[in-house]
Design an enzyme around this catalytic site. Sequence first.
Site, PDB file in Angstrom:
ATOM      1  N   LYS A  21       0.860  -1.193   0.000  1.00 46.15           N
ATOM      2  CA  LYS A  21       0.000   0.000   0.000  1.00 46.15           C
ATOM      3  C   LYS A  21       0.894   1.240   0.000  1.00 46.15           C
ATOM      4  O   LYS A  21       1.799   1.382   0.832  1.00 46.15           O
ATOM      5  CB  LYS A  21      -0.893   0.012   1.242  1.00 46.15           C
TER       6      LYS A  21
HETATM    7  O1  G3P Z   1      -6.787   1.490   5.787  1.00 45.04           O
HETATM    8  C1  G3P Z   1      -7.628   2.515   5.435  1.00 45.04           C
HETATM    9  C2  G3P Z   1      -8.955   2.510   6.093  1.00 45.04           C
HETATM   10  O2  G3P Z   1      -9.456   1.224   6.227  1.00 45.04           O
HETATM   11  C3  G3P Z   1      -9.037   3.304   7.356  1.00 45.04           C
HETATM   12  O3  G3P Z   1     -10.259   3.163   7.953  1.00 45.04           O
HETATM   13  O4  G3P Z   1     -11.820   3.470   9.796  1.00 45.04           O
HETATM   14  O5  G3P Z   1      -9.502   4.365  10.016  1.00 45.04           O
HETATM   15  O6  G3P Z   1     -11.119   5.457   8.481  1.00 45.04           O
HETATM   16  P1  G3P Z   1     -10.703   4.177   9.128  1.00 45.04           P
END
Ligand code: G3P
Length: 226
Positions: free
Chosen positions: A86
């Site tokens: 990533k």
């Molecule tokens: O890895 C990116 C994403 O899944 C982050 O999620 O919940 O931290 O906005 P969140």
Amino acid sequence: MIYMLDTADVNKIRRAYDLYPISGVTTNPTIISKEKSEFIKILKDIREVIGADTMLHVQALGIKAEDIIKEAEYLNKTIGGNLYIKIPVIPEGIKAMKLLKQRGVKITATAIFTADQALMAAMAGADYVAPYVNRIDNISGDGVGVVAEIRELFDIYGLDAKILAASFKNVQQVHNVALAGGHSVTVNPEIMDALLSHPLTDWSIDQFINDWGTVYGKDKLSSDVK
Ligand code: G3P
């Protein structure tokens, strides 16, 4: 559409991977940090649960292309299997994507908030692009709308890159992304369970078991009776 699991908790991965049709596991530095354990051990433990063929997405920390490339090579050598690196959609990240693509490294472009970021990442060779649906919603944007635009652009220009929609806080966001043609979603284990859960399903099963039990016996399976 395919599901991925957005966690580094090995026990939760083991349970969900056993139950659900999960094609991959995604992590980010925040998710990894929550485990408070050695980085490589966490990844090797996840790999042991999901096997070599299932996708594992791991984020590079570098903000210079040369550092991102160094991390990608290290992670591929150390963790291996079906690994995606990533990389955030910053200029040095896009440079790293172009160079790593030439070396056959699989790439997930991440931290995406606009369709134009996704388009450039796809042009640079990203295999997946990860728009952050809930984080877009949280700034009064339209997370699902961004996913729909990315899908439209990829279709117009015949790009092979796939959407890996991320950052979900509820089932409705996942539902809307699926309808928008989002290719894949990564959700935490709690949302994975919530996607299936319905009180009327539970109520119906209880009724079936009770009705059956009154005639054929409690706890008897269909294979136990004539
Ligand atoms: O890895 C990116 C994403 O899944 C982050 O999620 O919940 O931290 O906005 P969140």
